[in-house]
Design an enzyme around this catalytic site. Structure first.
Site, PDB file in Angstrom:
ATOM      1  CE  LYS A 188       2.045  -6.053   8.188  1.00  0.00           C
ATOM      2  NZ  LYS A 188       2.540  -7.337   7.652  1.00  0.00           N
ATOM      3  CG  ASP A 229       8.526  -5.345   6.093  1.00  0.00           C
ATOM      4  OD1 ASP A 229       8.756  -6.067   5.104  1.00  0.00           O
ATOM      5  OD2 ASP A 229       8.036  -5.797   7.148  1.00  0.00           O
TER       6      ASP A 229
HETATM    7  C1  S3P Z   1       7.706 -10.610   9.138  1.00  0.00           C
HETATM    8  C2  S3P Z   1       8.898 -10.911   8.554  1.00  0.00           C
HETATM    9  C3  S3P Z   1       9.367 -10.288   7.307  1.00  0.00           C
HETATM   10  C4  S3P Z   1       8.583  -9.029   6.964  1.00  0.00           C
HETATM   11  C5  S3P Z   1       7.110  -9.190   7.153  1.00  0.00           C
HETATM   12  C6  S3P Z   1       6.783  -9.594   8.578  1.00  0.00           C
HETATM   13  C7  S3P Z   1       7.313 -11.301  10.378  1.00  0.00           C
HETATM   14  O1  S3P Z   1       9.220 -11.210   6.254  1.00  0.00           O
HETATM   15  O2  S3P Z   1       8.847  -8.648   5.633  1.00  0.00           O
HETATM   16  O3  S3P Z   1       6.425  -7.996   6.847  1.00  0.00           O
HETATM   17  O4  S3P Z   1       6.380 -10.855  11.064  1.00  0.00           O
HETATM   18  O5  S3P Z   1       7.942 -12.328  10.698  1.00  0.00           O
HETATM   19  P1  S3P Z   1      10.362 -12.295   5.905  1.00  0.00           P
HETATM   20  O6  S3P Z   1      10.527 -13.122   7.088  1.00  0.00           O
HETATM   21  O7  S3P Z   1       9.817 -13.074   4.753  1.00  0.00           O
HETATM   22  O8  S3P Z   1      11.551 -11.479   5.543  1.00  0.00           O
END
Ligand code: S3P
Length: 447
Positions: free
Chosen positions: A31, A329
Site C-alpha cells: 500500500k 501496522d
Molecule cells: C505509512 C506510514 C505509517 C503507517 C501507514 C502507512 C506510509 O503511518 O501506519 O499505514 O505509507 O507512509 P505513520 O507515518 O503515521 O506512522
C-alpha cells in the site's frame, strides 16, 4: 464542507474455526509503495508504468486525487497502470474537494505535495479519517509558507492554501512518522533550496528510495545518531517503471493465521521485506514461529522473498519498543498471535496506535476480550495472557466493533480461525481499503 461518501453496506461476517491453511498465495501490492508510485509518476513529465499496484480503496483515492490535479492515469486490461505525469509545479487546482476516503497516507502526502504549489484544495474523508490528527503535517507545512483552515483540533475537512515559492526548512520529527517525513519531503520537491528532515527514529523509507529512482536529488546522512534526509528543490522528476512488491502488512495476517491454525503449511509469494517494514517477522520468530525466507531477491528496488510458514507453538515475549516503527501496522495481528501463545506478551511504546484508523489499543483490547482472551490495556500498550495454543472461546453472543478499521477487521477474522464459536465482525467493508482479496485468499488457503 461535508464528510466523504460513506460505503453503502455494512456486511457483518462470522469467521469460524478453520481447516489448516495450505498451498501458495500471493498478497496484493504494498500500500505504501502503491500510493507513492502513483503520486511520483503523476509528478514526472512523461509515461510511467506501474505493475503490481494495490487496487484497494485507499490507493484508488490517491489515483482519483492525482487525476483531479491533472495527471492522466489509466488501467490496462492486464492490470498495468499507465501514468502520464503533469509535471512538478504544474499541478492544477482541483475543481472539487479531494475525497481521501479512509486514507491517512493519501491525505498527509497530498497535503505535502500541494503545500508548495500556488493553489487551493479541500480535503475530505470518512468518519475515521475525519478524527485523525493533521496538525502533525499542518505545523511543518505552515513553516514552509502554506496555510490551512481546519477545525480547531486540526482535523478534516480542511482547506489548504499552497505557497509558491515555499520556504525550505529543517524539520526534526516530533513523532516517528513516515507520513510526516514524506509530507515535508514532497513539499520540498517544489521548493527552491534544500529541505531537510531529521528522523530521531528511522521509519519506512519508501519515499527516499522511490524519489531517488524518479530522479530527485536526495541525500540520506547521519548527524548525532539521527537520520537526516535532504531534498533539493525544485526537482525535475523523470518517468520510471515501478514494480510493486507484495505488502508485508497484508502477509502478516497469513503469517499469524498459519502459525495458530494446527496443520498449516503455507507459502506466501513475493513479500516485500524492506528492513523498515519487516519487524513482524523478527517478533514472530522470537515467539517461536516457523517462518522461512525463500529465494530472497530484489523487486523494484526493494528486498523481497517468498515466506513459508508452518503451524508452531508460540511463546509470550516482551516486545522491544525499538522495533515498533518497523511493524507499526502489524500490532493488531501480533496481539492475536499473542492471545494464542504460551505465557504473557507485553507490548509498549505504542502511543501512535491510538491515532491510526481507530484507537488500535483500546479497540483490540475490547475485541480480544469479547472473543474470550485475557488482556490488560496500558496507556502505551497491551499485555496479553495467551491460551497456550488452545482455541479462544469466540464471540458467542457479542459482535466485534471494527470502527471503520480494516486491520481490526482482518486481525479479528484471523482470531476466529482458531476459536470454538467463531468471531463475529460487525463490518467487513473496510477490508477493501487495503486488501480486497483477503476473504477469497483465506477461503482458498483453508480449503
Ligand atoms: C505509512 C506510514 C505509517 C503507517 C501507514 C502507512 C506510509 O503511518 O501506519 O499505514 O505509507 O507512509 P505513520 O507515518 O503515521 O506512522
Amino acid at each position: 464542507m461535508a464528510l466523504s461518501k460513506t460505503r453503502a453496506s455494512m456486511p457483518a461476517h462470522t469467521f469460524n474455526s478453520s481447516a489448516p491453511l495450505t498451498g501458495r498465495i500471493r498478497v496484493p501490492g504494498d500500500k505504501s509503495i502503491s500510493h507513492r508510485a502513483l503520486m511520483f509518476a503523476g509528478l514526472a513529465v512523461g509515461e510511467s508504468r506501474i505493475t503490481g499496484l494495490l487496487e484497494g480503496e485507499d490507493v484508488l483515492a490517491t489515483a482519483a486525487a492525482m487525476r483531479q490535479l491533472g495527471a492522466q492515469i489509466e488501467r490496462l486490461d492486464d492490470g498495468t497502470w499507465v501514468v502520464h505525469g503533469v509535471g512538478l509545479g504544474s499541478l492544477v487546482e482541483p475543481a472539487q474537494a479531494l475525497d481521501m476516503g479512509n486514507s491517512g497516507t493519501s491525505t498527509r502526502l497530498m497535503m505535502g505535495l500541494l503545500a508548495s504549489h500556488q493553489l487551493k484544495a479541500t480535503f475530505v474523508g470518512d468518519a475515521s479519517l475525519s478524527g485523525r490528527p493533521m496538525n502533525r503535517v499542518i505545523t511543518p507545512l505552515s513553516q514552509m509558507g502554506a496555510s490551512f483552515e481546519a477545525s480547531s483540533v486540526g482535523t478534516l475537512p480542511l482547506m489548504l492554501h499552497g505557497a509558491f515559492p515555499a520556504v525550505p526548512i529543517t524539520y526534526r520529527l516530533p513523532v516517528a512518522s513516515a507520513q510526516v517525513k514524506s509530507a515535508v519531503l514532497l513539499a520540498g520537491l517544489n521548493t527552491p533550496g534544500i529541505t531537510r528532515v531529521i528522523e530521531p527514529v528511522a521509519t519506512r523509507d519508501h519515499t527516499e528510495r522511490m524519489l531517488t529512482g524518479f530522479g530527485a536529488k536526495l541525500e540520506v546522512g547521519e548527524e548525532n545518531g539521527e537520520r537526516v534526509i535532504s531534498i533539493h528543490g525544485e526537482a525535475d522528476l523523470k518517468p520510471m517503471d515501478v514494480v510493486v512488491p507484495g505488502d508485508p502488512s497484508s502477509a502478516a495476517f497469513f503469517l499469524v493465521a498459519a502459525s495458530i491454525v494446527p496443520g498449516s503449511d503455507l507459502l506466501i509469494e513475493n513479500v516485500g521485506l524492506n528492513p523498515t517494514r519487516a519487524g513482524i517477522l523478527t517478533v514472530l520468530k522470537q515467539m517461536g514461529a516457523e517462518i522461512d525466507e525463500l529465494d530472497p531477491r530484489e523487486v523494484g528496488g526493494e528486498p523481497v522473498a517468498d515466506l513459508r510458514v508452518r503451524h508452531a507453538p508460540l511463546s509470550g515475549i516482551d516486545v522491544d519498543p525499538a522495533i515498533v516503527p518497523s511493524m507499526v501496522d502489524e500490532f493488531p495481528v501480533l496481539f492475536v498471535a499473542a492471545a494464542f501463545a504460551d505465557g504473557t506478551t507485553k507490548c509498549s511504546g505504542l502511543e501512535e496506535l491510538r491515532v491510526k484508523e481507530s484507537d488500535r489499543i483500546s479497540v483490540m483490547a475490547a475485541a480480544l476480550t469479547a472473543a474470550g482472551a485475557s488482556v490488560e490495556e496500558q496507556e502505551d500498550g497491551l499485555t496479553i495472557h495467551g491460551t497456550g495454543g488452545e482455541p479462544l472461546r469466540g464471540t458467542s453472543n457479542s459482535r466485534v466493533k471494527t470502527h471503520l478499521d480494516h486491520r481490526i477487521a482482518m486481525s479479528m477474522a484471523i482470531a476466529g480461525l482458531a476459536s470454538k464459536d467463531g468471531v463475529d465482525i460487525d463490518d467487513t467493508a473496510p477490508i477493501s481499503t487495503s486488501f480486497p482479496t483477503f476473504i477469497d485468499l483465506l477461503d482458498g488457503a483453508a480449503r
